[in-house]
Each structure stands twice: as C-alpha cells, then as structure tokens.
Write an enzyme that holds these catalytic residues in place. Structure first.
Site, PDB file in Angstrom:
ATOM      1  N   GLY A  37       0.839  -1.210   0.000  1.00 15.82           N
ATOM      2  CA  GLY A  37       0.000   0.000   0.000  1.00 15.82           C
ATOM      3  C   GLY A  37       0.864   1.246   0.000  1.00 15.82           C
ATOM      4  O   GLY A  37       0.539   2.243   0.654  1.00 15.82           O
ATOM      5  N   GLY A  40      -0.431   5.039  -0.917  1.00 16.88           N
ATOM      6  CA  GLY A  40      -1.449   5.727  -0.119  1.00 16.88           C
ATOM      7  C   GLY A  40      -0.882   6.982   0.526  1.00 16.88           C
ATOM      8  O   GLY A  40       0.290   7.333   0.353  1.00 16.88           O
ATOM      9  N   GLN A  41      -1.711   7.660   1.326  1.00 17.45           N
ATOM     10  CA  GLN A  41      -1.337   8.939   1.932  1.00 17.45           C
ATOM     11  C   GLN A  41      -0.104   8.786   2.818  1.00 17.45           C
ATOM     12  O   GLN A  41       0.848   9.558   2.722  1.00 17.45           O
ATOM     13  CB  GLN A  41      -2.522   9.473   2.752  1.00 17.45           C
ATOM     14  CG  GLN A  41      -2.337  10.895   3.227  1.00 17.45           C
ATOM     15  CD  GLN A  41      -3.218  11.240   4.420  1.00 17.45           C
ATOM     16  OE1 GLN A  41      -3.808  10.365   5.045  1.00 17.45           O
ATOM     17  NE2 GLN A  41      -3.301  12.511   4.726  1.00 17.45           N
ATOM     18  N   ARG A  65      -2.241  -0.394  -7.676  1.00 12.50           N
ATOM     19  CA  ARG A  65      -2.338   0.360  -8.928  1.00 12.50           C
ATOM     20  C   ARG A  65      -0.981   0.470  -9.628  1.00 12.50           C
ATOM     21  O   ARG A  65      -0.029   0.995  -9.056  1.00 12.50           O
ATOM     22  CB  ARG A  65      -2.836   1.784  -8.654  1.00 12.50           C
ATOM     23  CG  ARG A  65      -4.247   1.859  -8.173  1.00 12.50           C
ATOM     24  CD  ARG A  65      -4.655   3.288  -7.880  1.00 12.50           C
ATOM     25  NE  ARG A  65      -3.878   3.901  -6.807  1.00 12.50           N
ATOM     26  CZ  ARG A  65      -3.067   4.942  -6.954  1.00 12.50           C
ATOM     27  NH1 ARG A  65      -2.893   5.503  -8.137  1.00 12.50           N
ATOM     28  NH2 ARG A  65      -2.415   5.452  -5.918  1.00 12.50           N
ATOM     29  N   ASP A  81      -1.432  -7.042  -4.986  1.00 12.28           N
ATOM     30  CA  ASP A  81      -2.722  -7.000  -4.313  1.00 12.28           C
ATOM     31  C   ASP A  81      -2.504  -7.590  -2.919  1.00 12.28           C
ATOM     32  O   ASP A  81      -2.069  -8.730  -2.786  1.00 12.28           O
ATOM     33  CB  ASP A  81      -3.722  -7.848  -5.130  1.00 12.28           C
ATOM     34  CG  ASP A  81      -5.099  -7.915  -4.490  1.00 12.28           C
ATOM     35  OD1 ASP A  81      -5.250  -7.461  -3.335  1.00 12.28           O
ATOM     36  OD2 ASP A  81      -6.014  -8.438  -5.163  1.00 12.28           O
ATOM     37  N   TYR A 171     -14.202  -0.148  10.360  1.00  9.57           N
ATOM     38  CA  TYR A 171     -12.760   0.171  10.354  1.00  9.57           C
ATOM     39  C   TYR A 171     -12.196   0.042  11.773  1.00  9.57           C
ATOM     40  O   TYR A 171     -11.167  -0.603  11.995  1.00  9.57           O
ATOM     41  CB  TYR A 171     -12.595   1.592   9.816  1.00  9.57           C
ATOM     42  CG  TYR A 171     -11.203   2.170   9.869  1.00  9.57           C
ATOM     43  CD1 TYR A 171     -10.156   1.601   9.147  1.00  9.57           C
ATOM     44  CD2 TYR A 171     -10.946   3.324  10.614  1.00  9.57           C
ATOM     45  CE1 TYR A 171      -8.883   2.169   9.186  1.00  9.57           C
ATOM     46  CE2 TYR A 171      -9.686   3.893  10.651  1.00  9.57           C
ATOM     47  CZ  TYR A 171      -8.655   3.312   9.936  1.00  9.57           C
ATOM     48  OH  TYR A 171      -7.401   3.873   9.973  1.00  9.57           O
ATOM     49  N   LYS A 175      -9.469  -2.584  13.239  1.00  7.26           N
ATOM     50  CA  LYS A 175      -8.209  -2.150  13.859  1.00  7.26           C
ATOM     51  C   LYS A 175      -8.079  -2.729  15.269  1.00  7.26           C
ATOM     52  O   LYS A 175      -6.999  -3.144  15.682  1.00  7.26           O
ATOM     53  CB  LYS A 175      -8.121  -0.619  13.900  1.00  7.26           C
ATOM     54  CG  LYS A 175      -7.877   0.025  12.532  1.00  7.26           C
ATOM     55  CD  LYS A 175      -6.520  -0.356  11.966  1.00  7.26           C
ATOM     56  CE  LYS A 175      -6.235   0.241  10.605  1.00  7.26           C
ATOM     57  NZ  LYS A 175      -5.026  -0.269   9.956  1.00  7.26           N
TER      58      LYS A 175
HETATM   59  C1  AKB Z   1      -9.881   7.988   9.242  1.00 11.53           C
HETATM   60  O1  AKB Z   1     -10.385   9.115   9.398  1.00 11.53           O
HETATM   61  O2  AKB Z   1     -10.530   6.984   8.947  1.00 11.53           O
HETATM   62  C2  AKB Z   1      -8.398   7.844   9.467  1.00 11.53           C
HETATM   63  C3  AKB Z   1      -8.096   7.450  10.876  1.00 11.53           C
HETATM   64  C4  AKB Z   1      -8.350   8.382  11.983  1.00 11.53           C
HETATM   65  O3  AKB Z   1      -7.619   6.371  11.097  1.00 11.53           O
HETATM   66  N1  AKB Z   1      -7.735   9.050   9.131  1.00 11.53           N
END
Ligand code: AKB
Length: 345
Positions: A37, A40-41, A65, A81, A171, A175
């Site tokens: 990855g 990414g940012q 990508r 991937d 998410y 995590k």
């Molecule tokens: C998000 O906003 O999903 C992320 C994070 C806080 O992990 N930037």
C-alpha cells in the site's frame, strides 16, 4: 555484518524528506524493506523516508495500482494486491525481505459504505502478513492502527492507553481486532510486530482516501484554490490530528527502537495536536483573510462523535522518547508554503 551506503550515493534521495533521520546509515545492518500500500497517503511519504534511511535498493514499494509506479523512481516498485497471499509469499521469499510495512487498508468513511469488504481486506491481509512473518522469521513488521479503535464509551479527553474500547465502525472494529492479533503473534510466535494508533494524518504531498479526518487535508486545497469550503463535520468537532512529518518521525522512531524498549505489542497511543474545524479555519484565515467556510455535517459526524478529543501518549514518550514537533499554526504555515508546488491551483 553488511552495511548499506546506497542512500548516500543515490541522487534521487540525497536529502532527508522529513527533516528527520531515525539512525545513522553507517550503523544500519542490511535490511530489505517491503511496503504494502505504498502509494497511499502515509505510504508515499514513509516509503521515501525508508529509502533515505536504508537505501533505495533495499526498498520495494508495492501497490494495487500500476499507475503509481511513476512515484517510485528512487526505489523498486511492484504491483501487488494485498489479498494475493501467494504473490506476497513469493515476493517476500525471493527478495529475502526482512521487514514489512503493511499499510493497505479501507478507512473509516469508505468502510461504512461496504463493511464486509472493509473487514475482509483489513483483517485477511494482516493475517497473511503475520503468518508470513512467523513462517519466514522476518525481522520486523509494522502495521498502523488508529484512534478508530476507541468508541462512544471511551473517555474522550486525554484518552488513556488502556481503557474501554467499543468501536462502532467496521474500520475501528478491524483495527481493534488487528491489535489483538498483533499482540497474539508477538506473545505466541515471537513476531516482532510494532504499531501506532494514528490520529487523523494531514499531509500535502498526496490526497487522502476515505477517512473521517480528511476534511483537514481538503480544507487547505480549497483555501489555496480561493474556494469556499463545505465541511462535513460540525464547527466544534474536536479530533486528535497529526502533521505527516510527525507521523513519519514516530513510525521510524518506533521501528528503530530496541526490541526491549517496545513494551506495547498491541498498538501505542500517539498524539500530535487536537483541533476543531473552526480552529483550523481560523488558523488558515490568518494567512488567507478572504477564506470562507460553511458546515454541513453528514454521516461522518457520527463517526467523529464516537472518537476521542485528545490522546494520552505518555507510554510512547516513556518507552521510546516520542515527542511531536508541530502544532496547528506551524502546520498551517508549512502546508500553505509547500502545497502549491505539489498541486496546481
Ligand atoms: C480515518 O479518518 O478513517 C483515518 C483514521 C483516523 O484512522 N484518518
């Protein structure tokens, strides 16, 4: 012991991209670093710093990508991937990779649009990496966690390292589960996995993708473009945030810390600054007086409301000396100065 000197010789990486250098080149044993990855940012800035530290020849940037290839002219690039277990296994084995930075993930806002996919990608890919580390006895693994592990029942101010965590986004759930897996693999199989609970990350070198804290990146683009900014959070919505150079510094410091000093194997709380949309707007207005904002909270407000306002990161300070460099106004000055050379307005 073999040492690397490539970074000193490579003209593409002859300056420290973050003004920070976690260790002296002469002191570093030969490592082979794989970043999953990488486009990414976080990845696009961290990969450059790793190439600076270890030498471009020692770094393999990977991303889904192929179009990201042009960004990595200072190191090797491969399309990968994160869900392709066999391809990952083969690459790590063939290239004698010693460290993996696994950065690929679906973030909070995007995750809510497709929860099953977010869970599948975030969990499965981490388990592939941890299994691989166990099987091939890799030196170190880095995996980012997030303030999203906290939930509405977590203490909001100076959120402690250890407290109630009942995340209500997919998410955050992924995590939190990922943190438990990291600690499990460390305790049961001695996998040296390290992790940070990042606050919202703000950088100017790339665009973020799908997070709740991303308004704090977008707002600088709108200000410089001379446009009014529509904020998807309320004016008073306080969140923990961090400027990218601090995030890179924290990551390198943690990864360069001795094994013994890394006492937390789930993930460390990490703090930079906390601010509301109103405060970042006012910080920008000091430099662009005509800048305007309106507030139109959407579904992301509920996500922001479930997260802490500020974070207690005293464990990171005590264990490996963490200290951030940037506050809100210092970050604003730096971004307004540098963003125009990365994007056209
Ligand atoms: C998000 O906003 O999903 C992320 C994070 C806080 O992990 N930037």
């Amino acid at each position: 012991m073999i040492f690397t000197t490539f970074a000193l010789a490579n003209p593409n990486i002859n300056k420290n991209p973050q003004g920070h250098f976690g260790a002296f080149l002469e002191d570093l044993p030969m490592e082979k670093i794989l970043i999953i990855g990488a486009a990414g940012q976080l990845g696009s800035e961290l990969t450059r710093s790793l190439a600076y530290q270890f030498g471009g020849e020692q770094v393999i940037a990977t991303d889904l990508r192929d179009s990201a290839r042009f960004e990595f002219d200072y190191c090797r690039f491969e399309v990968l991937d994160a869900m392709n277990k066999e391809a990952l296994h083969d690459l790590v084995k063939e290239e004698n990779v010693t460290q993996i930075y696994h950065l690929a993930a679906v973030l909070s806002a995007t995750g809510e649009r497709n929860p099953k996919f977010a869970w599948h990608l975030n969990m499965e890919s981490l388990l592939f990496v941890l299994e691989l580390a166990k099987e091939l006895k890799l030196d170190k693994i880095y995996w980012p966690s997030s303030i999203a592990v906290f939930g509405p029942n977590t203490p909001k101010i100076n959120t402690p390292q250890y407290c109630v965590k009942e995340p209500n986004t997919v998410y955050g759930i992924s995590k939190q589960a990922g943190e438990r897996w990291c600690e499990y693999y460390f305790q049961k199989y001695n996998v040296d996995v390290r992790s940070l609970r990042y606050p919202g990350l703000i950088g100017y070198k790339s665009l973020p993708g799908g997070g709740t804290t991303d308004y704090a990146v977008d707002i600088y683009h709108k200000a410089l473009a001379g446009e009014k900014f529509t904020c998807f959070l309320r004016a008073d919505s306080y969140l923990p945030m961090m400027y990218m150079p601090d995030a890179i510094k924290a990551t390198l410091d943690l990864m360069n810390a001795t094994r013994e000093s890394v006492k937390i194997r789930s993930s460390y709380n990490l703090s930079g600054m906390s601010f509301s949309p109103k405060e970042i707007f006012e910080s920008i207005k000091k430099h662009i007086p005509g800048f305007e904002i309106e507030f139109k909270p959407d579904f992301r407000q509920a996500i922001a409301d479930s997260w802490p306002n500020s974070i207690d990161d005293s464990c990171a300070s005590k264990d490996w000396g963490w200290k951030p460099d940037y506050d809100l106004d210092a970050m604003t000055v730096d971004i307004l100065k540098n963003l125009p050379s990365y994007f056209k307005f």
